[in-house]
Every structure is written in C-alpha cells, then in structure tokens.
Design an enzyme around this catalytic site. Sequence first.
Site, PDB file in Angstrom:
ATOM      1  N   HIS A 144      31.818  34.345  25.736  1.00 31.01           N
ATOM      2  CA  HIS A 144      32.417  35.403  25.108  1.00 31.01           C
ATOM      3  C   HIS A 144      33.173  35.034  23.923  1.00 31.01           C
ATOM      4  CE1 HIS A 144      34.266  39.450  25.478  1.00 31.01           C
ATOM      5  NE2 HIS A 144      35.086  39.292  26.438  1.00 31.01           N
ATOM      6  N   ARG A 171      26.712  43.619  25.185  1.00 34.42           N
ATOM      7  CA  ARG A 171      27.179  43.005  26.328  1.00 34.42           C
ATOM      8  C   ARG A 171      26.222  43.132  27.205  1.00 34.42           C
ATOM      9  NH1 ARG A 171      33.032  43.993  29.189  1.00 34.42           N
ATOM     10  NH2 ARG A 171      33.345  42.566  27.263  1.00 34.42           N
ATOM     11  N   ASP A 225      41.417  33.543  34.147  1.00 32.47           N
ATOM     12  CA  ASP A 225      40.506  34.430  34.168  1.00 32.47           C
ATOM     13  C   ASP A 225      40.055  35.103  35.714  1.00 32.47           C
ATOM     14  OD1 ASP A 225      38.820  36.803  33.364  1.00 32.47           O
ATOM     15  OD2 ASP A 225      36.978  35.536  32.750  1.00 32.47           O
ATOM     16  N   ARG A 252      41.718  41.732  19.260  1.00 30.86           N
ATOM     17  CA  ARG A 252      40.463  41.939  19.475  1.00 30.86           C
ATOM     18  C   ARG A 252      39.832  42.856  18.505  1.00 30.86           C
ATOM     19  NH1 ARG A 252      37.530  41.456  24.387  1.00 30.86           N
ATOM     20  NH2 ARG A 252      36.011  41.557  22.947  1.00 30.86           N
ATOM     21  N   CYS A 274      42.246  37.103  29.356  1.00 37.58           N
ATOM     22  CA  CYS A 274      41.287  38.201  28.486  1.00 37.58           C
ATOM     23  C   CYS A 274      41.386  39.762  28.943  1.00 37.58           C
ATOM     24  CB  CYS A 274      40.019  37.767  28.390  1.00 37.58           C
ATOM     25  SG  CYS A 274      39.157  37.595  29.963  1.00 37.58           S
ATOM     26  N   GLN A 324      36.092  37.415  22.123  1.00 42.34           N
ATOM     27  CA  GLN A 324      37.371  37.235  23.059  1.00 42.34           C
ATOM     28  C   GLN A 324      38.429  35.979  22.135  1.00 42.34           C
ATOM     29  OE1 GLN A 324      38.964  39.261  25.440  1.00 42.34           O
ATOM     30  NE2 GLN A 324      40.703  38.197  24.899  1.00 42.34           N
TER      31      GLN A 324
HETATM   32  N1  NVA Z   1      34.754  36.524  32.863  1.00 42.59           N
HETATM   33  C1  NVA Z   1      34.865  38.061  32.952  1.00 42.59           C
HETATM   34  C2  NVA Z   1      35.516  38.379  31.615  1.00 42.59           C
HETATM   35  C3  NVA Z   1      35.627  40.026  31.209  1.00 42.59           C
HETATM   36  C4  NVA Z   1      36.243  40.074  30.101  1.00 42.59           C
HETATM   37  C5  NVA Z   1      33.564  38.625  33.300  1.00 42.59           C
HETATM   38  O1  NVA Z   1      32.531  38.213  32.788  1.00 42.59           O
HETATM   39  O2  NVA Z   1      33.558  39.563  33.981  1.00 42.59           O
HETATM   40  N1   CP Z   2      38.604  41.176  27.772  1.00 45.84           N
HETATM   41  C1   CP Z   2      37.403  42.017  27.536  1.00 45.84           C
HETATM   42  O1   CP Z   2      36.377  41.734  27.299  1.00 45.84           O
HETATM   43  O2   CP Z   2      37.771  43.174  28.413  1.00 45.84           O
HETATM   44  P1   CP Z   2      36.603  44.137  28.519  1.00 45.84           P
HETATM   45  O3   CP Z   2      35.817  43.828  29.703  1.00 45.84           O
HETATM   46  O4   CP Z   2      37.739  45.585  28.841  1.00 45.84           O
HETATM   47  O5   CP Z   2      35.900  44.644  27.277  1.00 45.84           O
END
Ligand code: NVA
Ligand code: CP
Length: 318
Positions: A130, A103, A233, A301, A273, A133
Amino acid sequence: MLRHLLDDFDLGNDGLLPLLDRADQIKRLRGHADHPRPLAGKSIGMIMEKASTRTRISFEVGIYELGGMAVAMAGRDLQLGRDEPLVDTARVLSRYLHGVVIRTHAHERIVTLAAASAIPVINALTDKFHPCQLLADLMTVREHLVHKSGPSKGRHQDLSGLRVAWVGDGNNMANSWVLASALADFELVLACPKGYEPQADVLARADGTRRGRRIVTDDIDAAVRGAHVVTTDVWASMGQEEEREVRKRAFAGYCVTEKRMSLAAPDAVFLHCLPAHRGEEVEGAVIDGPRSVVWDEAENRLHAQKALLELLCSPARS
Ligand code: NVA
Ligand code: CP
C-alpha cells in the site's frame, strides 16, 4: 524516471524526500491561486476492486484540484468483471486516459496491468503493498517529529534515525513499511504473532539494500520501547473476512494500549491507516488520544497523492 508506483521501491532512495517536500508545498498551496494544475485537460481512471473511503475520495478530490477529471470504476462494472483480460483492458484504457489508479487483490494483477499500459499505473492497495499510504504516513511523521517542537524536533529531517514499531499483522501495510525502512534508512521493529510475519521475499529485498534495519519479534513491549512512531492495522484485511475468528484468536493481545504507548519515546506518535477496530488492534484511548495523528495522516493522503500525480502525469511527460 518514475514510470509507475507499484511498490514503495519504485520511488528510489533519492525520490522519496523530494516527493514529500513537494507534498508539504502542495498542502500549503491548497485553495490558493498558484496551486498547480498539471492535470488540466487530463483524465485519470480509478479501478476499485475492493472497498475504499480514504483512497477513493482523496484521489478523486486530488485529481479535480490538479485540474483533471477522475473516472471512477468499480471492477465489477467493467468488462473486467466478466473476464475481459486485464491486458486488453490496459491497452484500451491507455488510449483514453493519462493514468490509472487501481486497488486490487493479487499484486501480480497490477504488475500485469502496468506491463501492458502505455500510461502510469498507481497502486492504490494490493494484497501485498500500500505505497500511497506510506507516502502519507511518512509525510505525517515529518510534520509531527520534524516541523513541530518537541524532544525529537529536527532529528528526522531525512527520516534516518527514526525507530518505528509495527504491532500486528505482517500484511500489505507491514510490507510497505518494510520497503520504506530501506528506502528512508530507518529502524523498523515488527511485533507479529508467529505465522503472521511480513513476507520473506519483501524482507529479503529490503535487507538486500543494506539500508535501514528490520527486526521481527513477537515481543510487543520490546518493539514499542523507545519508538518514535507506533503503528498498527486491522487483524483481518480485505479479502480475509472468512479468517476473522481464527485471526482474532491468533492476534489476541496484539493491541496498542495506553500502557504500551507509555513505553515509546516521550513525543512518539500513533499512526493507523484506517479503518480501525477499537478494542482489537488499538485501544480507543490511544487512537482518540493525544499521541494519535491519524486524522492528519488521513488528510495527508490527499496532499501526498497530488504530489505523486504531478510527478507521474505532468505535462512534461505527455
Ligand atoms: N490491511 C488493510 C488496509 C486497509 C487500508 C486491508 O488490506 O484491508
Ligand atoms: N487507508 C486506506 O487506504 O483507507 P481506505 O480503505 O478507506 O481507502
């Protein structure tokens, strides 16, 4: 053959549905003696350069249940955090591990890592995509609109014919939905404020396939009307904390409300998500209400990523 999962298109048009079928099977096998253990004796690294609850825990548990060991690393604890080149890190990790989940911020980082890695690399979220997800989201949609009873039952076995409404920021999740709409050949209507649409190059890649259909609008009600899936989101993603107040103003009104959900198809489901901000992108009554399938989505997930790990890191590939 799938080598890495960097963005949703890596699965290929023919790869998505078999993977979702396998995820359904693995979900049913959880806790049974014949649950697969393709990672026995293998170690999977997890580099987390951003916060995570669902992704980190579902991968760690999934790797363990597949017989392997997860090696979780915060980016700042690695020499990466002291400027060791990503390429050198990739070469070294390839000598120890059988796969890497990462990540990170800029999508280019994962592309660089994968190019220098001799082992599979899985995108656990970048600023641009992502894809893990989306696997869970599409698995959840199939569970609720195909396998359960209701007016839409049986209509979306292959996901084509689906109408999905995205409400809010054209962010990494929206970009992944854009690619997924081409991959699985469905209609995606994105309601985004001006200046916050999904990235043009991502829309162009999806349109270039001539599969599915994408409409970008700022009319939220029109997007939601007749949708089988309504999803959203946060207004400010990780790394955009300083823009939070500006974004609050830009996104005012971009909220999935009960009133808006009543415009969707009679058995429409609500996805998010997570993490969610009740009162911003979604009303509490929606995310905690009867149309919401967000807890199944979060659980899935685990199952979807296990199917992915099995595919990428199975013994046949070592
Ligand atoms: N769009 C959000 C998704 C988190 C799972 C982010 O990137 O923070
Ligand atoms: N949806 C998701 O990726 O959650 P986290 O940021 O908690 O991993």
